[in-house]
Design an enzyme around this catalytic site. Structure first.
Site: not given
Length: 383
Positions: A91, A153, A255, A265
């Site tokens: 990624q 990520h 989210e 969070y």
């Protein structure tokens, strides 16, 4: 005067004090389509485009994850040399792009990218000066730590705040069984000494902004918020003076969060997400004391990337709305907010392509990049 409290009053106090925060808005998989919008494809053949930024002269800069920066100007597409070189892996690659708020004076362009090796890599912030033909003096300003392995990520969105500091997202490092420094990578999101799974607050030279949002001496430099999995959408809301992010969960549970500096969070301790490989929830809790609940949750596989707060005049009915792109869903969601940022509902626009980035153009129209081998630049226009 009575000096005791009735049982009914005690019960009411208990219920109020112990009541949970309001649940997030659960975006339905099927909802009303947004009306009076048409799509026009402006470009095809882009190689996994990731982000875009407009130059003052009307040219549009587009990053490709493979390492190129393209310039679309007066209908012609070219490549600008001199951009910082990324590690192109999984990624990772050349990711976000943004002009310095004083670009017309200093000509500085900022990039996020992955750096290092396949076994030891980082999310990084870099900048270069654009001389009108090429990027010069490219330098890495900041590197997230600790190093991680694998190609998952990186996070890697950024947004400028009104004081000309920036916020940068860093992903949590990867899915299980991925480990960083001996712990599951996702657990780094709750480790204040790590940059992974965080938002970072930096000056334009890459140093930590002051004052720190987390005062503890053990906190990683620049730490702004924690408990995130992989934020790939971020937008500063000039109408409400706040910052919004959209972030990937695992299998479902994506989210949108409203950012408050110094807050946690939840990931992976509190989440609506499910595991990829097991029929179970990631977390034992959807909400926990001391952790901020999301504003929007997708209980289906939306996969958000690209986020916009619309402020233009081309679509009057969308003014002040959040506009979120979906990769897996191949859709765009138009999320209606009231003046305080409370969600009133949302509508859908099917794109038929993986939506990677969404930006508002100088003309007030909405521009979309699709993440594919044959990536596209698409313009949304009033019908």
């Amino acid at each position: 005067m009575h000096r005791y409290i009735s049982l009914a009053t005690l019960l009411l106090i208990f219920l109020v004090a112990g009541s949970a925060a309001a649940e997030p808005y659960f975006s339905p998989e099927r909802t009303e389509p947004v009306e009076n919008i048409r799509t026009t494809t402006l470009l095809t053949g882009l190689e996994h485009p990731w982000a875009m930024a407009w130059l003052p002269d009307g040219g549009l800069l587009i990053t490709e994850r493979t390492g190129r920066v393209r310039l679309l100007k007066e209908g012609e597409l070219s490549t600008i040399p001199g951009a910082p070189e990324p590690l192109v892996y999984g990624q990772g690659g050349l990711l976000d792009i943004a002009l310095h708020p004083d670009f017309e004076e200093n000509r500085l362009v900022y990039f996020t990218l992955s750096t290092g090796t396949e076994s030891a890599n980082h999310t990084a912030l870099a900048r270069a000066r654009y001389d009108g033909k090429r990027f010069v003096d490219a330098e890495v300003l900041f590197t997230a730590s600790p190093a991680k392995s694998g190609g998952q990520h990186f996070g890697s969105r950024m947004a400028w705040l009104p004081d000309k500091t920036l916020v940068l997202s860093v992903g949590d490092g990867g899915n299980p069984p991925q480990r960083v420094d001996g712990m599951l990578a996702r657990e780094q999101a709750q480790n204040p000494a790590s940059h992974q799974g965080k938002l970072l607050h930096l000056k334009d030279d890459g140093s930590p902004a002051e004052p720190p949002a987390f005062a503890a001496q053990s906190a990683a430099p620049g730490l702004y918020t924690m408990g995130h999995r992989n934020i790939q959408g971020m937008a500063y809301d000039s109408l409400r003076g706040t910052l919004w992010v959209s972030e990937h969960a695992a299998r479902t549970g994506d989210e949108i969060n409203r950012i408050e500096p110094g807050r946690n969070y939840g990931w992976p301790k509190a989440s609506w997400s499910k595991e990829y490989t097991l029929p179970m929830d990631v977390a034992d809790h959807h909400s926990l004391p001391g952790m901020v609940d999301p504003v929007v949750v997708w209980k289906w596989r939306f996969a958000p990337s690209g986020l916009l707060v619309y402020t233009g005049d081309a679509f009057p009915s969308l003014k002040g709305n959040l506009i979120a792109g979906g990769l897996r869903s191949e859709t765009i969601r138009f999320i209606e907010l009231d003046g305080n940022g409370t969600v009133l509902g949302d509508r859908n626009l099917n794109m038929g392509h993986r939506v990677r980035d969404i930006r508002q153009g100088p003309d007030g129209l909405i521009y979309v990049l699709t993440d594919e081998d044959d990536g596209r630049l698409i313009r949304l226009e009033p019908r």
